[in-house]
Design an enzyme around this catalytic site. Structure first.
Site, mmCIF file in Angstrom:
data_model
loop_
_atom_site.group_PDB
_atom_site.id
_atom_site.type_symbol
_atom_site.label_atom_id
_atom_site.label_comp_id
_atom_site.label_asym_id
_atom_site.label_seq_id
_atom_site.Cartn_x
_atom_site.Cartn_y
_atom_site.Cartn_z
ATOM 1 N N THR A 78 -19.449 -15.094 -44.219
ATOM 2 C CA THR A 78 -18.862 -15.352 -42.902
ATOM 3 C C THR A 78 -17.927 -14.222 -42.490
ATOM 4 O OG1 THR A 78 -17.337 -16.832 -41.710
ATOM 5 C CG2 THR A 78 -17.079 -16.710 -44.082
ATOM 6 N N ASP A 79 -17.740 -14.060 -41.189
ATOM 7 C CA ASP A 79 -16.767 -13.085 -40.702
ATOM 8 C C ASP A 79 -15.329 -13.523 -40.969
ATOM 9 O OD1 ASP A 79 -16.720 -15.158 -38.865
ATOM 10 O OD2 ASP A 79 -17.023 -13.906 -37.097
ATOM 11 N N GLU A 80 -15.135 -14.794 -41.336
ATOM 12 C CA GLU A 80 -13.771 -15.289 -41.545
ATOM 13 C C GLU A 80 -13.100 -14.679 -42.768
ATOM 14 O OE1 GLU A 80 -12.995 -19.441 -40.732
ATOM 15 O OE2 GLU A 80 -14.985 -19.647 -39.851
#
Length: 332
Positions: free
Chosen positions: A121-123
């Site tokens: 994820t980009d998180e």
């Protein structure tokens, strides 16, 4: 013909990938899914044929995982605990699945020499300021802000370590926020859509200025297939479709497309540690591997998603009441 093992294939993004693979390739697919609340066997309805097999089980079950890896040419690892609010309430399941589960899969890949693709994820990169001109790239330092994103960051680092230390043939992709069919009603877009269908006013955290970079699940699926086919082992690729929108704009667009006034929503208390902005630079994936999204128009993709939830109330209705009861207790 390749034999793919897809972990978490009954979840939102995983089930969309399974549908995409069976529709667009000749691959055989085996799904391994624990069927927690986020996994729904109905998301795979109609796929029972000679090219599809479903196995219920835990990615941390080393014996089961080993037997499945022995029969697979490649593994796509979607399985994860993935909800920020849940990770704030109880972090432990995120450690068990995202860290221990990924370790168990990597050890099986090492034993069997199996091609391994890890979905992230980009998180893991934290967040950006709202007025920051930059976007996340493959070289952005990790700066996770929740138990969820920190355990996903940890799982990414495990993959890289197993590539470097043990020669596992793996790639990683970090994707922006997905939307589309089969997404649990606890998530932002389907929650608002199903609220409107039920005659409930949508809920917006804080002022709604937080920005997410949206991508349709079909585009995520095609990107993963591209990486499996053309990606360089040991490399990380960011997947995004240039779909930056703040939450307020998304809620108002949902209301407009569903024939409601754009201001027919309620503000609720913002959640702790709510990241400000995510933004993906997918230039490496596009230029090196030749991938491009098909749903470049967020409005069109959202309209198709709204229609899917209108047409499939039997799929989401069983979990809707429990989800809203939980959020009510949180004041959200």
């Amino acid at each position: 013909m390749s034999r793919l093992l897809v972990t978490g294939g009954a979840g939102f993004i995983g089930s969309n990938f399974v549908h995409h693979v069976l529709e667009h390739t000749d691959h055989e697919v085996t799904v391994l899914d624990k069927l927690t609340y986020a996994g729904n066997r109905d998301s795979l309805a109609g796929l029972e044929d000679s090219r599809f097999t479903f196995v219920q089980g835990d990615i941390a079950d080393a014996t089961l995982v080993d037997s499945l890896f022995a029969e697979a040419d490649a593994v796509v690892h979607y399985a994860a605990e993935s909800h920020n609010d849940n990770s704030l309430n109880d972090p432990r399941p995120f450690l068990d699945t995202n860290i221990i589960g990924t370790y168990t899969l990597l050890e099986a890949a090492r034993r069997h020499g199996t091609r391994f693709h890890h979905i992230s994820t980009d998180e893991v990169y934290g967040d950006l300021e709202l007025d920051d001109p930059e976007r996340f790239t493959e070289s952005t330092p990790y700066n996770p802000s929740s138990p969820y994103s920190s355990t996903k960051a940890g799982s990414d680092l495990l993959v890289r370590a197993w590539v470097r230390s043990f020669g596992v043939g793996a790639t990683i992709s970090n994707c922006s926020n997905n939307y589309g069919p089969y997404q649990h009603v606890e998530k932002f877009i389907p929650r608002q859509i199903t609220n409107v269908i039920r005659g409930i006013r949508p809920k917006l955290y804080g002022a709604g200025q937080n920005v997410r970079d949206w991508i349709h699940a079909d585009d995520h699926s095609s990107a993963v297939l591209t990486i499996l086919d053309k990606g360089e082992l040991g490399e990380t690729y960011l997947i995004g479709a240039d779909g930056e929108r703040n939450n307020k704009d998304v809620v108002e667009l949902i209301l407009e497309q569903m024939g409601q006034p754009r201001d027919a929503y309620d503000h609720v208390t913002d959640r702790a540690g709510h990241d400000l902005r995510y933004a993906i630079d997918s230039a490496k994936l596009r230029t090196e591997l030749g991938w491009a999204p098909q749903f470049g128009d967020f409005e069109a993709g959202l309209a198709a998603t709204i229609q899917w939830y209108r047409d499939n109330e039997a799929w989401w209705a069983p979990s809707k009441d429990a989800t809203e009861a939980f959020y009510a207790k949180q004041g959200q």
